[in-house]
Design an enzyme around this catalytic site. Structure first.
Site, PDB file in Angstrom:
ATOM      1  N   LYS A  19       0.837  -1.212   0.000  1.00 11.98           N
ATOM      2  CA  LYS A  19       0.000   0.000   0.000  1.00 11.98           C
ATOM      3  C   LYS A  19       0.869   1.258   0.000  1.00 11.98           C
ATOM      4  O   LYS A  19       0.644   2.178  -0.794  1.00 11.98           O
ATOM      5  CB  LYS A  19      -0.921  -0.037   1.225  1.00 11.98           C
ATOM      6  CG  LYS A  19      -1.886   1.140   1.311  1.00 11.98           C
ATOM      7  CD  LYS A  19      -3.123   0.785   2.095  1.00 11.98           C
ATOM      8  CE  LYS A  19      -2.937   0.870   3.591  1.00 11.98           C
ATOM      9  NZ  LYS A  19      -2.806   2.242   4.105  1.00 11.98           N
ATOM     10  N   ARG A  24       2.935   5.948  -3.233  1.00 17.08           N
ATOM     11  CA  ARG A  24       4.088   6.777  -3.605  1.00 17.08           C
ATOM     12  C   ARG A  24       4.351   6.715  -5.106  1.00 17.08           C
ATOM     13  O   ARG A  24       4.724   7.704  -5.725  1.00 17.08           O
ATOM     14  CB  ARG A  24       5.326   6.334  -2.805  1.00 17.08           C
ATOM     15  CG  ARG A  24       5.261   6.808  -1.333  1.00 17.08           C
ATOM     16  CD  ARG A  24       6.164   5.984  -0.447  1.00 17.08           C
ATOM     17  NE  ARG A  24       6.277   6.487   0.924  1.00 17.08           N
ATOM     18  CZ  ARG A  24       5.376   6.274   1.884  1.00 17.08           C
ATOM     19  NH1 ARG A  24       4.267   5.580   1.636  1.00 17.08           N
ATOM     20  NH2 ARG A  24       5.563   6.753   3.106  1.00 17.08           N
ATOM     21  N   ARG A 121      -8.426  12.340  12.495  1.00 20.90           N
ATOM     22  CA  ARG A 121      -7.004  11.987  12.677  1.00 20.90           C
ATOM     23  C   ARG A 121      -6.132  13.237  12.709  1.00 20.90           C
ATOM     24  O   ARG A 121      -6.420  14.230  12.047  1.00 20.90           O
ATOM     25  CB  ARG A 121      -6.579  10.991  11.584  1.00 20.90           C
ATOM     26  CG  ARG A 121      -7.366   9.692  11.735  1.00 20.90           C
ATOM     27  CD  ARG A 121      -6.966   8.657  10.749  1.00 20.90           C
ATOM     28  NE  ARG A 121      -5.600   8.200  10.960  1.00 20.90           N
ATOM     29  CZ  ARG A 121      -4.959   7.404  10.120  1.00 20.90           C
ATOM     30  NH1 ARG A 121      -5.563   6.974   9.022  1.00 20.90           N
ATOM     31  NH2 ARG A 121      -3.715   7.029  10.360  1.00 20.90           N
ATOM     32  N   SER A 168       7.425   8.606  12.271  1.00 15.81           N
ATOM     33  CA  SER A 168       6.304   8.466  11.342  1.00 15.81           C
ATOM     34  C   SER A 168       6.771   8.750   9.924  1.00 15.81           C
ATOM     35  O   SER A 168       7.259   9.838   9.621  1.00 15.81           O
ATOM     36  CB  SER A 168       5.183   9.437  11.725  1.00 15.81           C
ATOM     37  OG  SER A 168       4.375   9.708  10.597  1.00 15.81           O
ATOM     38  N   ASP A 316       1.747  -1.407  11.798  1.00 17.77           N
ATOM     39  CA  ASP A 316       0.423  -1.836  11.304  1.00 17.77           C
ATOM     40  C   ASP A 316       0.139  -3.304  11.624  1.00 17.77           C
ATOM     41  O   ASP A 316      -0.981  -3.773  11.428  1.00 17.77           O
ATOM     42  CB  ASP A 316       0.324  -1.606   9.790  1.00 17.77           C
ATOM     43  CG  ASP A 316       0.317  -0.119   9.452  1.00 17.77           C
ATOM     44  OD1 ASP A 316      -0.049   0.700  10.321  1.00 17.77           O
ATOM     45  OD2 ASP A 316       0.681   0.232   8.310  1.00 17.77           O
ATOM     46  N   LYS A 343      -4.505   5.642  14.622  1.00 18.50           N
ATOM     47  CA  LYS A 343      -4.608   4.976  13.310  1.00 18.50           C
ATOM     48  C   LYS A 343      -6.074   5.032  12.851  1.00 18.50           C
ATOM     49  O   LYS A 343      -6.844   5.823  13.376  1.00 18.50           O
ATOM     50  CB  LYS A 343      -4.078   3.542  13.408  1.00 18.50           C
ATOM     51  CG  LYS A 343      -2.578   3.477  13.717  1.00 18.50           C
ATOM     52  CD  LYS A 343      -1.757   4.069  12.598  1.00 18.50           C
ATOM     53  CE  LYS A 343      -0.275   4.083  12.895  1.00 18.50           C
ATOM     54  NZ  LYS A 343       0.503   4.814  11.902  1.00 18.50           N
ATOM     55  N   ARG A 347      -6.455   1.651  17.962  1.00 18.41           N
ATOM     56  CA  ARG A 347      -6.216   0.199  17.898  1.00 18.41           C
ATOM     57  C   ARG A 347      -5.869  -0.412  19.248  1.00 18.41           C
ATOM     58  O   ARG A 347      -5.942  -1.638  19.380  1.00 18.41           O
ATOM     59  CB  ARG A 347      -5.140  -0.116  16.848  1.00 18.41           C
ATOM     60  CG  ARG A 347      -5.659   0.089  15.434  1.00 18.41           C
ATOM     61  CD  ARG A 347      -4.647  -0.248  14.366  1.00 18.41           C
ATOM     62  NE  ARG A 347      -5.232  -0.016  13.041  1.00 18.41           N
ATOM     63  CZ  ARG A 347      -4.532   0.154  11.931  1.00 18.41           C
ATOM     64  NH1 ARG A 347      -3.210   0.110  11.961  1.00 18.41           N
ATOM     65  NH2 ARG A 347      -5.142   0.354  10.783  1.00 18.41           N
TER      66      ARG A 347
HETATM   67  C1  S3P Z   1       2.466   4.698   6.226  1.00 16.43           C
HETATM   68  C2  S3P Z   1       3.078   4.951   7.409  1.00 16.43           C
HETATM   69  C3  S3P Z   1       2.556   4.499   8.718  1.00 16.43           C
HETATM   70  C4  S3P Z   1       1.514   3.403   8.568  1.00 16.43           C
HETATM   71  C5  S3P Z   1       0.538   3.680   7.475  1.00 16.43           C
HETATM   72  C6  S3P Z   1       1.243   3.890   6.140  1.00 16.43           C
HETATM   73  C7  S3P Z   1       3.074   5.249   5.005  1.00 16.43           C
HETATM   74  O1  S3P Z   1       1.978   5.604   9.364  1.00 16.43           O
HETATM   75  O2  S3P Z   1       0.839   3.192   9.781  1.00 16.43           O
HETATM   76  O3  S3P Z   1      -0.371   2.606   7.350  1.00 16.43           O
HETATM   77  O4  S3P Z   1       2.699   4.807   3.898  1.00 16.43           O
HETATM   78  O5  S3P Z   1       3.913   6.130   5.103  1.00 16.43           O
HETATM   79  P1  S3P Z   1       2.921   6.600  10.225  1.00 16.43           P
HETATM   80  O6  S3P Z   1       4.066   6.904   9.374  1.00 16.43           O
HETATM   81  O7  S3P Z   1       2.111   7.817  10.504  1.00 16.43           O
HETATM   82  O8  S3P Z   1       3.260   5.817  11.451  1.00 16.43           O
END
Ligand code: S3P
Length: 429
Positions: A19, A24, A121, A168, A316, A343, A347
């Site tokens: 995903k 990206r 969020r 993050s 995740d 999230k 969770r």
């Molecule tokens: C993601 C980063 C994560 C993840 C999300 C996808 C990404 O979030 O939980 O499902 O694609 O950069 P955070 O970077 O906010 O932890």
């Protein structure tokens, strides 16, 4: 959806594309010059939201849903057009946060919103650093949440160094993307290294990105060029089949072509820590990401402690790790994971509430949970809160529970794994 106990799971499976990487590829392909060809793209609702947003900004994107091949006709860093309406990111936090970084470098104004969950969020985590770079982003309701208004920028943004309080990838990526439009270097440090797909892909497309320890630095880019991008299988989706193979007696599952980037492979390390029979085979590298096949066999698991730098590499996967911990001998402690509260659902609360309902011995903490394993789970009706990872985790719990598990809002798996239930069914023997 009702999931019942099964005898065993056997066979081979290939999970859909990652995903994070699918998002990206569409975003960066839109900003590149030329046609980006993406293969094994994830046709999940979140990634389709990203496609919709970039189409709304004038990018031609051809999506062949039969072959999962996408062609993105990129228009360069300054080729996006002002959308005629509000951009709708649906349920996708990645779309909203990464696009904030891109949009604050454009010359037009735009408003972005999404579904009920996304409007709760925290977006202040990207608004603050981006505004420090000279962007004009406001939360319309004034609570740090969407809808967001982003004002167009006539001159360059200012390069900054940002010490992110949380690990993050979404925060890091938003800042690095804004850095493409800055007047000098932009860097982000984080307490622990989060997934680095943005750094790897931008570098492949010609940006000057350097990573040292937990700091990533980008230089303003004159241009990005189009490339072919193969999206590896999503390890976050593979995690449900890894857990299923380990928990259901007599099982043996081979999961092919899974991305095993070390910033994402915490689930494999935790399985090893819990005594799992898990073999990583056929490791190979694409231009950017490592891929492997994962073989799992039913195992007697024991509890473990998870915290610190491993957390962002499995953030995740914590819901499914919590399910595994219920069937492991001894105690599993998960800490340093307060991010779970923000999230797609909270969770920690949702896992603890639903597991307790099933008879598990689990306690919520401020930054995780403590699970006493080894107690049989009975069936229950589980409210997924429309969180795809909660729905899939409890589907796996249902395979090894004494009584059936009924999942409410089960269709939300569509966000990251549209054929999840069908593929699970194929493995039942
Ligand atoms: C993601 C980063 C994560 C993840 C999300 C996808 C990404 O979030 O939980 O499902 O694609 O950069 P955070 O970077 O906010 O932890």
């Amino acid at each position: 959806m009702i999931i019942e106990k099964v005898n065993s799971l056997k066979g081979e499976i290939e999970v859909p594309g990652d995903k994070s990487i699918s998002h990206r590829a569409v975003m960066f392909g839109s900003l590149a010059e030329g046609t980006t060809e993406i293969t094994h793209f994830l046709q999940g609702a979140d990634c389709l939201s990203t496609i919709r947003c970039f189409r709304d900004m004038g990018i031609v994107i051809q999506n062949d849903i039969e072959t999962n091949k996408i062609l993105v006709r990129g228009k360069g860093l300054h080729g996006l057009k002002q959308p005629t309406d509000i951009l709708d990111v649906g349920n996708s936090g990645t779309t909203m946060r990464l696009m904030s970084g891109i949009l604050c470098g454009q010359r037009f104004d735009v408003t972005m919103t999404g579904d009920e969950s996304i409007q709760k969020r925290p977006m202040g985590r990207v608004i603050t650093p981006l505004n420090e770079m000279g962007a004009f982003i406001t939360s319309i309701p004034g609570n740090g949440c969407a809808p967001l208004r982003i004002k167009g920028h006539k001159s360059s943004l200012t390069g900054i160094h940002y010490e992110s309080p949380v690990a993050s990838a979404q925060i890091k990526s938003a800042i690095l993307l804004a850095g493409l439009y800055a007047d000098g270097p932009t860097s982000v440090s984080e307490p622990y290294l989060s997934r680095n797909h943005t750094e790897l892909m931008l570098r492949m497309l010609g940006a000057n990105v350097e990573s040292k320890g937990n700091t990533a630095t980008i230089l303003p880019a004159p241009r990005l060029h189009a490339e072919k991008i193969y999206v590896p299988g999503d390890i976050s989706s593979a995690a449900y089949f890894i857990a299923a193979g380990l928990l259901v007696p007599g099982s043996e599952i081979l999961i092919k072509n899974v991305g095993i980037n070390p910033t994402r492979d915490g689930i494999i390390r935790v399985c090893n820590m819990m005594g799992a029979d898990i073999v990583i085979e056929n490791i190979r590298n694409t231009d950017t990401e490592a891929i492997a096949d994962i073989l799992v066999r039913h195992s007697d698991l024991h509890g473990t402690e998870i915290g610190g730098s491993i957390i962002p590499t499995l953030i995740d996967e914590i819901p499914i790790i919590a399910i595994m911990a219920c069937f492991a001998k001894g105690t599993t402690t998960i800490k340093d994971a307060a991010e779970l509260k923000v999230k797609e659902s909270n969770r920690i609360d949702v896992m603890v509430k639903n597991l307790t309902q099933m008879g598990a011995n689990v306690t919520a903490t401020d930054d995780g949970m403590i699970i006493e394993g080894g107690k049989a789970l009975h069936g229950a009706t589980i409210d997924s809160k429309l969180d795809h990872r909660i729905a899939m985790s409890f589907a796996i719990a249902g395979l090894v529970s004494e009584r059936p598990v009924e999942i409410l809002g089960a269709e939300c798996v569509n966000i990251s794994y549209p054929n999840f239930y069908q593929e699970l069914k194929h493995l039942i023997r």
